[in-house]
Design a protein around this motif. Structure first.
Motif, short mmCIF file in Angstrom:
data_model
loop_
_atom_site.label_atom_id
_atom_site.label_comp_id
_atom_site.label_asym_id
_atom_site.label_seq_id
_atom_site.Cartn_x
_atom_site.Cartn_y
_atom_site.Cartn_z
N ALA A 44 0.83 -1.20 0.00
CA ALA A 44 0.00 0.00 0.00
C ALA A 44 0.86 1.26 0.00
O ALA A 44 0.55 2.24 -0.68
CB ALA A 44 -0.94 0.00 1.21
N VAL A 45 1.96 1.20 0.76
CA VAL A 45 2.89 2.34 0.79
C VAL A 45 3.53 2.52 -0.59
O VAL A 45 3.65 3.64 -1.10
CB VAL A 45 3.98 2.14 1.87
N ALA A 46 3.94 1.41 -1.19
CA ALA A 46 4.56 1.47 -2.51
C ALA A 46 3.60 2.07 -3.54
O ALA A 46 3.99 2.88 -4.38
CB ALA A 46 5.00 0.08 -2.95
N THR A 47 2.33 1.67 -3.47
CA THR A 47 1.33 2.21 -4.39
C THR A 47 1.15 3.70 -4.19
O THR A 47 1.08 4.48 -5.15
CB THR A 47 -0.01 1.49 -4.19
N ALA A 48 1.08 4.13 -2.92
CA ALA A 48 0.90 5.55 -2.62
C ALA A 48 2.09 6.37 -3.11
O ALA A 48 1.92 7.46 -3.67
CB ALA A 48 0.71 5.75 -1.11
N LEU A 49 3.29 5.84 -2.92
CA LEU A 49 4.48 6.55 -3.40
C LEU A 49 4.50 6.61 -4.93
O LEU A 49 4.87 7.62 -5.52
CB LEU A 49 5.75 5.86 -2.88
N GLY A 50 4.10 5.51 -5.57
CA GLY A 50 4.05 5.50 -7.01
C GLY A 50 3.06 6.51 -7.56
O GLY A 50 3.34 7.20 -8.55
N ASN A 51 1.92 6.63 -6.90
CA ASN A 51 0.91 7.61 -7.32
C ASN A 51 1.41 9.05 -7.16
O ASN A 51 0.92 9.96 -7.83
CB ASN A 51 -0.38 7.43 -6.53
N ALA A 52 2.39 9.22 -6.25
CA ALA A 52 2.97 10.55 -6.03
C ALA A 52 4.13 10.82 -6.98
O ALA A 52 4.77 11.87 -6.90
CB ALA A 52 3.42 10.69 -4.58
N GLY A 53 4.41 9.86 -7.87
CA GLY A 53 5.48 10.06 -8.84
C GLY A 53 6.82 9.52 -8.42
O GLY A 53 7.83 9.74 -9.12
N ALA A 54 6.89 8.80 -7.28
CA ALA A 54 8.16 8.27 -6.80
C ALA A 54 8.43 6.89 -7.38
O ALA A 54 7.51 6.09 -7.56
CB ALA A 54 8.16 8.19 -5.28
N ASP A 55 9.68 6.63 -7.65
CA ASP A 55 10.12 5.33 -8.16
C ASP A 55 10.92 4.64 -7.06
O ASP A 55 11.93 5.18 -6.60
CB ASP A 55 10.97 5.52 -9.41
#
Length: 218
Positions: A18-29
């Motif tokens: 869930a954290v990875a998804t949230a970071l991805g949605n924020a543009g983070a790789d």
């Protein structure tokens, strides 16, 4: 830019995803994940992440903490991916070149613990001095470290443990582990800007110092 994000999250299936998804949605790789600690229903992970140029690191905190139960402990600039095999590489290097073992230890520990610097300190009487140091270790004048020798690895608290003032600059978190049984030597590590050293990290630090002690004593 790359950053190292330390997060505290519920130790349950799906939390890290869930954290990875949230970071991805924020543009983070996400470049890599390192498990720091698991205990009492929570987990502490270090995530190496990359943000597009111009995006502030605050978006990482906002994104990660949008997941219920997640807390960001720190965000720091970071270069490269996480490498969880460096302890073995350091032990091998010390084994091959024991004559420079202390210097190899001091130079290698900051990379392993993602800290700013490390040094090996010794104490004789009321005088303490360094016998090895990493390139970024702060300069100090001759002083004393009255808390040496150590019986176990500790988080060094400047309010309790006397340390040179340069060690505390930049809100540096400090940890130390005994270097050799019943000897007034210690491996000291400084992490400018935090986060604080967790018990699992202190245990790893003590274990590494113990292994190097055995190698150099053999």
């Amino acid at each position: 830019m790359s950053f190292l994000l330390r997060v505290v999250l519920p130790d349950q299936p799906g939390s890290l995803g869930a954290v990875a998804t949230a970071l991805g949605n924020a543009g983070a790789d996400i470049l890599g994940v390192d498990v720091v600690e698991r205990s009492r229903g929570h987990a502490v992970d270090d995530l190496a992440v990359e943000l597009p140029s111009g995006r502030p690191p605050d978006v990482l905190i906002t994104a990660a903490e949008s997941v219920p139960g997640v807390q960001v402990e720190s965000v720091r600039p970071h270069s490269g991916k996480l490498d969880t095999h460096r302890e073995l590489e350091l032990i091998e290097a010390v084994t091959v070149d024991p004559g420079h073992g202390l210097q190899l230890l001091a130079e290698g520990v900051p990379r392993i613990f993602r800290a700013g610097w490390a040094l090996v300190a010794a104490r004789e009487g009321t005088r303490a001095y360094r016998i090895a140091e990493s390139s970024a270790a702060p300069e100090t004048i001759a002083a004393d470290l009255p808390w040496l020798p150590l019986k176990r690895a500790i988080a060094v608290d400047p309010a309790v443990h006397e340390v040179p003032q340069p060690w505390t600059e930049l809100d540096t978190e400090l940890a130390a582990a005994p270097f050799g049984p019943s000897t007034p030597h210690a491996l000291v590590v400084g992490r400018p800007g935090g986060p604080a050293f967790r018990p699992s990290e202190l245990a790893r630090l003590a274990h590494l110092a113990g292994i190097v002690t055995t190698i150099l004593g053999s």
